[in-house]
Design an enzyme around this catalytic site. Structure first.
Site, PDB file in Angstrom:
ATOM      1  N   THR A  64      46.726  28.812  36.200  1.00  0.00           N
ATOM      2  CA  THR A  64      47.349  27.884  37.058  1.00  0.00           C
ATOM      3  C   THR A  64      45.831  27.166  37.549  1.00  0.00           C
ATOM      4  O   THR A  64      45.141  27.576  37.865  1.00  0.00           O
ATOM      5  CB  THR A  64      47.929  28.376  38.276  1.00  0.00           C
ATOM      6  OG1 THR A  64      48.555  27.497  39.348  1.00  0.00           O
ATOM      7  CG2 THR A  64      47.018  29.464  39.032  1.00  0.00           C
ATOM      8  N   HIS A 104      45.862  46.021  39.951  1.00  0.00           N
ATOM      9  CA  HIS A 104      45.045  47.119  40.028  1.00  0.00           C
ATOM     10  C   HIS A 104      45.783  48.445  39.585  1.00  0.00           C
ATOM     11  O   HIS A 104      44.927  49.691  39.013  1.00  0.00           O
ATOM     12  CB  HIS A 104      44.525  47.443  41.160  1.00  0.00           C
ATOM     13  CG  HIS A 104      43.278  47.999  41.354  1.00  0.00           C
ATOM     14  ND1 HIS A 104      42.592  48.409  40.376  1.00  0.00           N
ATOM     15  CD2 HIS A 104      42.741  48.436  42.516  1.00  0.00           C
ATOM     16  CE1 HIS A 104      41.208  48.870  40.570  1.00  0.00           C
ATOM     17  NE2 HIS A 104      41.359  48.812  41.987  1.00  0.00           N
TER      18      HIS A 104
END
Length: 410
Positions: free
Chosen positions: A329, A381
């Site tokens: 983006t 994560h």
């Protein structure tokens, strides 16, 4: 013969759509492949075209939520052919009468639909004027003998719409002392964006790491070759292709960032489908550049241009936005200096680009001015460790600061 106008299927997962806007009016003569209306789903906005020419009959109004396959109108094919033939004959009669007139008119003729002196108007013009409630005395004809044509009426209506647009009426709050408000329902796309962002926040262990990139070398190469690039490929050379190529090289080194969690499994992808987040008036959409590892700079830039054109023309399809394994983006096009991009589930990584800004930096113990860009990598994560995420972003930095490495794949 009447042809049904239906809401088309835009993907197996989409069961309904909002009929956002009719581009034609009830009773209009439409041509084959002409846009009839716009639909919005939770993933895409599309124009729907006429399958045949004919007279349109609208059965469902704007703003209605309808099922895929529902009939929202009809096209009367035979009546249209008769009406067109009738108009041609009427216009032919008018022209023949005009030839018989020998006395020239010294001033434009103004005709009133409410007056008795409207014999010079064709029936099709009279019908249109009555339907639109037009005062013909305000229109100057441009047809033979200064007669008013259908085109004159349509031009008048367009000019009236520009000069006197329909006002937006704010919703009045019943509580005293509260300012006027405007309340609008969320569009399906906006609802979907909100749901996916909330899903990303709730169902992933998202972290973000940052770095900065010296854009000097990439800017020099772009300046040196942009004219030749444009001449050869008929497309501009932008920085997005640099970052896509750099990301693909880094994804090859860190396959977890190109993988998804599915249940208790990690699904690795041996292909590189890169989603490009693009802002549109309807909301954020993410078309996918497939097999980006197999594309050259010109092919990537052309794919981006094609998607931007599709978005502007409401031609983006659901299949254009499916299957991305990684997303980029670019908030820099809107002036963003730094931001934290949110994951696009089920993907495990998203790269955020930002604006290029000249800054003082230390190189070889000297302070110099360089065009710098902050970049951000948000990652899940659960599947990507901090060491891999930081090193991945460092690889992108190295490739963009030394674009020659991408060509050598080192």
């Amino acid at each position: 013969m009447k042809l049904e106008v239906k809401i088309p299927s835009v993907g197996e997962s989409v069961q309904e759509a909002v009929l956002a806007q009719w581009l034609k009016q009830d009773g209009d003569i439409v041509k084959k492949d002409e846009s009839l209306f716009v639909i919005e789903t939770d993933k895409v906005t599309l124009d729907v075209n006429a399958e045949e020419s004919g007279i349109l009959k609208i059965l469902v109004g704007e703003g209605e939520t309808v099922a895929i396959g529902a009939v929202v109108g009809t096209i009367d094919i035979q009546s249209a052919q008769k009406d067109i033939k009738k108009d041609v004959e009427e216009d032919k009669d008018i022209k023949e009468k005009t030839k018989e007139e020998t006395e020239p008119q010294t001033a434009p003729v103004k005709q009133d639909i409410n007056s008795d002196d409207n014999t010079g108007l064709s029936p099709s013009v009279r019908r249109l004027a009555k339907q639109k409630n037009v005062d013909l005395s305000k229109i100057i004809g441009t047809g033979p003998g200064d007669r008013i044509t259908k085109g004159d009426i349509l031009l008048y209506l367009e000019s009236e719409a520009v000069c006197d647009p329909e006002p937006v009426t704010p919703e009045k709050d019943s509580k005293p002392g509260v300012k006027d408000i405007i309340r609008k329902p969320m569009t399906p796309i906006r609802k979907r964006i909100a749901a996916r962002l909330l899903e990303a926040r709730q169902n992933t262990a998202m972290l973000t790491t940052f770095n900065d990139i010296d854009m000097s070398r990439s800017m020099d190469i772009r300046s040196q070759y942009k004219d030749a690039f444009k001449k050869k490929f008929d497309v501009n050379l932008g920085f997005m292709s640099f970052f896509i190529k750099a990301s693909v090289q880094a994804l090859k080194e860190f396959p977890e960032i190109n993988a998804f969690i599915e249940g208790s499994d990690i699904v690795y992808h041996n292909y590189y489908h890169v989603g490009i987040a693009v802002g549109s008036p309807k909301g954020l959409v993410v078309p996918v550049i497939r097999d980006a590892d197999k594309l050259g700079f010109s092919e990537i830039e052309q794919a981006i241009v094609d998607y931007v054109d599709k978005i502007k023309e409401n031609r983006l399809e659901l299949s254009d936005m499916e299957g991305a394994t990684f997303t980029i983006t670019n908030g820099g096009v809107f002036g963003s200096l730094l931001s934290t991009p949110i994951l696009n589930p089920p993907q495990s990584g998203i790269l955020g680009m930002h604006r290029i800004e000249k800054k003082p930096v230390v190189i070889n113990d000297e302070i110099v001015i360089r065009p710098m860009m902050y970049v951000a990598l948000s990652y899940d994560h659960r599947i990507v460790d901090g060491r891999e995420a930081v090193t991945f972003l460092k690889r992108i930095k190295e490739y963009v600061e030394n674009p020659e490495r991408m060509l050598m794949e080192v």
